[in-house]
Design a protein around this motif. Structure first.
Motif, PDB file in Angstrom:
ATOM      1  N   LEU A  63       0.974  -1.243  -0.078  1.00 36.29           N
ATOM      2  CA  LEU A  63      -0.037   0.052   0.072  1.00 36.29           C
ATOM      3  C   LEU A  63       0.902   1.403  -0.016  1.00 36.29           C
ATOM      4  O   LEU A  63       0.380   2.227  -0.621  1.00 36.29           O
ATOM      5  N   VAL A  64       1.904   1.422   0.768  1.00 36.61           N
ATOM      6  CA  VAL A  64       2.723   2.409   0.858  1.00 36.61           C
ATOM      7  C   VAL A  64       3.503   2.508  -0.841  1.00 36.61           C
ATOM      8  O   VAL A  64       3.764   3.712  -1.059  1.00 36.61           O
ATOM      9  N   THR A  65       3.882   1.404  -1.343  1.00 39.10           N
ATOM     10  CA  THR A  65       4.374   1.714  -2.711  1.00 39.10           C
ATOM     11  C   THR A  65       3.479   2.271  -3.509  1.00 39.10           C
ATOM     12  O   THR A  65       3.698   3.009  -4.428  1.00 39.10           O
ATOM     13  N   LEU A  66       2.310   1.845  -3.466  1.00 39.34           N
ATOM     14  CA  LEU A  66       1.103   2.476  -4.226  1.00 39.34           C
ATOM     15  C   LEU A  66       0.865   3.876  -4.101  1.00 39.34           C
ATOM     16  O   LEU A  66       1.157   5.078  -4.966  1.00 39.34           O
ATOM     17  N   ALA A  67       0.907   4.203  -2.736  1.00 37.22           N
ATOM     18  CA  ALA A  67       1.015   5.820  -2.329  1.00 37.22           C
ATOM     19  C   ALA A  67       2.046   6.614  -2.819  1.00 37.22           C
ATOM     20  O   ALA A  67       1.682   7.672  -3.539  1.00 37.22           O
ATOM     21  N   ILE A  68       3.296   6.006  -2.660  1.00 36.33           N
ATOM     22  CA  ILE A  68       4.408   6.706  -2.864  1.00 36.33           C
ATOM     23  C   ILE A  68       4.366   6.835  -4.500  1.00 36.33           C
ATOM     24  O   ILE A  68       4.688   7.849  -5.212  1.00 36.33           O
ATOM     25  N   ASP A  69       4.073   5.902  -5.393  1.00 34.72           N
ATOM     26  CA  ASP A  69       3.961   6.041  -6.691  1.00 34.72           C
ATOM     27  C   ASP A  69       2.854   7.110  -7.196  1.00 34.72           C
ATOM     28  O   ASP A  69       3.204   7.643  -8.047  1.00 34.72           O
ATOM     29  N   ARG A  70       1.943   7.402  -6.385  1.00 36.31           N
ATOM     30  CA  ARG A  70       0.938   8.237  -6.856  1.00 36.31           C
ATOM     31  C   ARG A  70       1.408   9.762  -6.487  1.00 36.31           C
ATOM     32  O   ARG A  70       1.022  10.641  -6.832  1.00 36.31           O
ATOM     33  N   LEU A  71       2.440   9.620  -5.540  1.00 34.61           N
ATOM     34  CA  LEU A  71       3.088  11.059  -5.065  1.00 34.61           C
ATOM     35  C   LEU A  71       3.770  11.626  -6.152  1.00 34.61           C
ATOM     36  O   LEU A  71       4.134  12.731  -6.497  1.00 34.61           O
ATOM     37  N   HIS A  72       4.590  10.691  -6.768  1.00 32.16           N
ATOM     38  CA  HIS A  72       5.368  10.732  -8.041  1.00 32.16           C
ATOM     39  C   HIS A  72       4.941  10.083  -9.364  1.00 32.16           C
ATOM     40  O   HIS A  72       5.799   9.210  -9.712  1.00 32.16           O
ATOM     41  N   PRO A  73       3.825  10.412  -9.693  1.00 29.36           N
ATOM     42  CA  PRO A  73       3.318   9.772 -10.828  1.00 29.36           C
ATOM     43  C   PRO A  73       4.576   9.955 -12.319  1.00 29.36           C
ATOM     44  O   PRO A  73       4.790  11.293 -12.272  1.00 29.36           O
ATOM     45  N   ARG A  74       4.488   9.132 -13.105  1.00 30.34           N
ATOM     46  CA  ARG A  74       5.015   9.349 -14.439  1.00 30.34           C
ATOM     47  C   ARG A  74       4.018   9.733 -15.403  1.00 30.34           C
ATOM     48  O   ARG A  74       2.811   9.516 -15.092  1.00 30.34           O
TER      49      ARG A  74
END
Length: 190
Positions: A63-74
């Motif tokens: 879940l943290v990986t998903l959240a961090i990925d959303r903080l820095h979207p490509r």
């Protein structure tokens, strides 16, 4: 007189947002490290008793990986497009940890080795999540791996883990701050 000078409303700048985001990422990184280090330490006391904790920890990391990925979207990435590979990655980590407990149950792995083995799996999973998602997770994975290695060689491992946690948090916070000359696209790229 310039119209922007007559309004007393504070301006929100990209720098303020970046600073808050850096603090948030530092806190998240610290929480991830604390939870992983607690799992390593508690596995020393009761390997079988930590089965649920390790399983829940993998779900939290996903879940943290998903959240961090959303903080820095490509560019061009949507949640639906990014979520499946991330979830499949963490399902693999989850199954590997479950396999460790299967090996413990069949006597192939000693109870004492459970924490270090699970830490190694979690470290590799977090590092690889960082390779494919966000470089900040790579640092967390390296810190967990170093903590597992330190635990294998040192009796007073809590001090080693604390030192690694502080070092990684400092790197996460400093690495998230953008230089004033960097463009938004440059700062999020690794």
């Amino acid at each position: 007189m310039d119209e922007s000078m007559t309004h007393d409303e504070p301006k929100t700048t990209k720098t303020g947002f970046s600073s808050r985001k850096a603090i948030f990422e530092g806190i998240i990184g610290a929480a991830m490290l604390f939870l992983a280090f607690a799992a390593i330490a508690s596995s020393d006391v009761s390997a079988i008793g930590t089965h649920f904790y390790w399983s829940a920890l993998v779900i939290c990391f996903a879940l943290v990986t998903l959240a961090i990925d959303r903080l820095h979207p490509r560019k061009g990435s949507s949640l639906a497009r990014v979520a499946l590979p991330i979830l499949l990655h963490w399902v693999g980590v989850f199954l590997a940890i479950e396999l460790v407990y299967f090996f413990v149950g069949t006597g192939r792995i000693a109870n004492l080795d459970t924490g270090l083995t699970n830490a190694l799996i979690l470290a590799l999973g977090t590092y690889l999540a960082g390779v494919h998602s966000n470089w900040r997770l790579m640092l967390v994975g390296v810190a967990i791996g170093l903590a597992a290695a330190g635990t294998a060689f040192l009796e007073e491992y809590l001090w080693v883990m604390l030192g690694l946690a502080v070092l990684v948090i400092v790197v996460l916070v400093l690495g998230s701050r953008r230089p004033s000359s960097a463009t938004p696209a440059m700062a999020d790229d690794f």
